[in-house]
Design a protein around this motif. Structure first.
Motif, PDB file in Angstrom:
ATOM      1  N   GLN A 169     -18.820 -46.391  37.739  1.00  0.00           N
ATOM      2  CA  GLN A 169     -18.898 -46.437  39.198  1.00  0.00           C
ATOM      3  C   GLN A 169     -17.512 -46.535  39.828  1.00  0.00           C
ATOM      4  O   GLN A 169     -17.250 -45.928  40.873  1.00  0.00           O
ATOM      5  CB  GLN A 169     -19.782 -47.616  39.631  1.00  0.00           C
ATOM      6  N   GLU A 170     -16.618 -47.283  39.211  1.00  0.00           N
ATOM      7  CA  GLU A 170     -15.248 -47.379  39.724  1.00  0.00           C
ATOM      8  C   GLU A 170     -14.538 -46.033  39.631  1.00  0.00           C
ATOM      9  O   GLU A 170     -13.800 -45.640  40.552  1.00  0.00           O
ATOM     10  CB  GLU A 170     -14.478 -48.444  38.947  1.00  0.00           C
TER      11      GLU A 170
ATOM     12  N   ALA B 191     -15.838 -43.696  42.337  1.00  0.00           N
ATOM     13  CA  ALA B 191     -15.312 -44.079  43.653  1.00  0.00           C
ATOM     14  C   ALA B 191     -13.875 -43.597  43.843  1.00  0.00           C
ATOM     15  O   ALA B 191     -13.491 -43.131  44.928  1.00  0.00           O
ATOM     16  CB  ALA B 191     -15.391 -45.600  43.815  1.00  0.00           C
TER      17      ALA B 191
ATOM     18  N   ASN C 203     -12.768 -40.876  46.644  1.00  0.00           N
ATOM     19  CA  ASN C 203     -11.748 -41.277  47.613  1.00  0.00           C
ATOM     20  C   ASN C 203     -10.576 -40.293  47.617  1.00  0.00           C
ATOM     21  O   ASN C 203     -10.048 -39.932  48.677  1.00  0.00           O
ATOM     22  CB  ASN C 203     -11.249 -42.685  47.284  1.00  0.00           C
TER      23      ASN C 203
END
Length: 247
Positions: free
Chosen positions: A17-18, A21, A25
């Protein structure tokens, strides 16, 4: 980003998930991220292949693709959060592309395989996510023309399904030409799985670190050296590194 170094390899300590993201971004802000994954075999190869080592270690984002790498990080006292398998990341990113209206270029594998990948994703989501595609067979002197074709396609993401170290070196060498593509990543044999040509191991085998054995059992004559010899060398590297850390 938190990063560890083991066996001459840099790896970012990130969850799936990191990682997603960070990619999202970067794309939303118009930046570029050069991504790579490492597994046991690749770490063994870059001990002697200095060009591959540079191509990997100078990437912007490096994930642990193999469960063996996660285990090794724990044994060596630098525990990684989890495995971020390249194929899982690609699948999640294609879904992200659909949700955020990003465009994807697929480069690699045989013509019928990459066409099947494009058809499958077009049906599952929309043809609108496809910026273009190309098979993975080319001459060295064609590299820059291919990179320019991809750069001019309007793609936000590029997935390269070619064997190591060709894909890593292609992305590293041509990263300037590919600057208009926000996210570039090598995905190895992932197109074969998405196209349906190759079956992926059951979830329990993936979680228990036995996915390599499932792949080996499908094509033992072609895969024995990569997995049996490669994995043995990797274990030896980890043992030697552990011994050094005691002194």
């Amino acid at each position: 980003m938190n990063k560890i170094s083991i066996l001459n390899t840099h790896i970012h300590n990130l969850s799936m998930q990191e990682t997603l993201a960070i990619v999202d971004n970067t794309i939303s802000k118009g930046g570029q991220l050069h991504h790579v994954v490492v597994n046991a075999g690749k770490i063994v190869a870059l001990q002697s292949d200095l060009q591959l080592r540079q191509s990997v270690n100078e990437s912007d984002l490096i994930n642990a693709d193999g469960q063996a790498v996660v285990w090794a990080s724990k044994i060596l006292g630098k525990p990684l959060k989890e495995r971020v398998a390249g194929i899982d990341l690609m699948v999640n990113l294609v879904e992200l592309a659909h949700n955020k209206k990003y465009k994807v270029f697929f480069f690699g594998a045989k013509e019928e395989v990459v066409q099947a990948v494009v058809n499958n994703y077009s049906e599952a989501y929309s043809p609108d996510i496809i910026a273009g595609y190309r098979n993975g067979y080319f001459k060295k002197e064609e590299e820059q023309d291919i990179a320019r074709e991809i750069a001019n396609s309007g793609a936000n993401m590029l997935f390269v399904a070619i064997n190591s170290p060709t894909k890593e070196n292609f992305l590293f060498t041509n990263r300037a030409l590919l600057k208009n593509v926000n996210f570039i990543m090598g995905v190895g044999g992932s197109f074969d799985v998405v196209s349906g040509k190759v079956k992926r191991a059951p979830k329990w085998m993936q979680k228990s670190g036995l996915e390599w054995f499932y792949r080996f059992s499908q094509e033992p004559q072609r895969m024995w050296k990569r997995y049996l010899v490669g994995n043995s060398k990797f274990i030896g590297l980890v043992i030697n590194e552990k011994r050094k850390s005691k002194y």
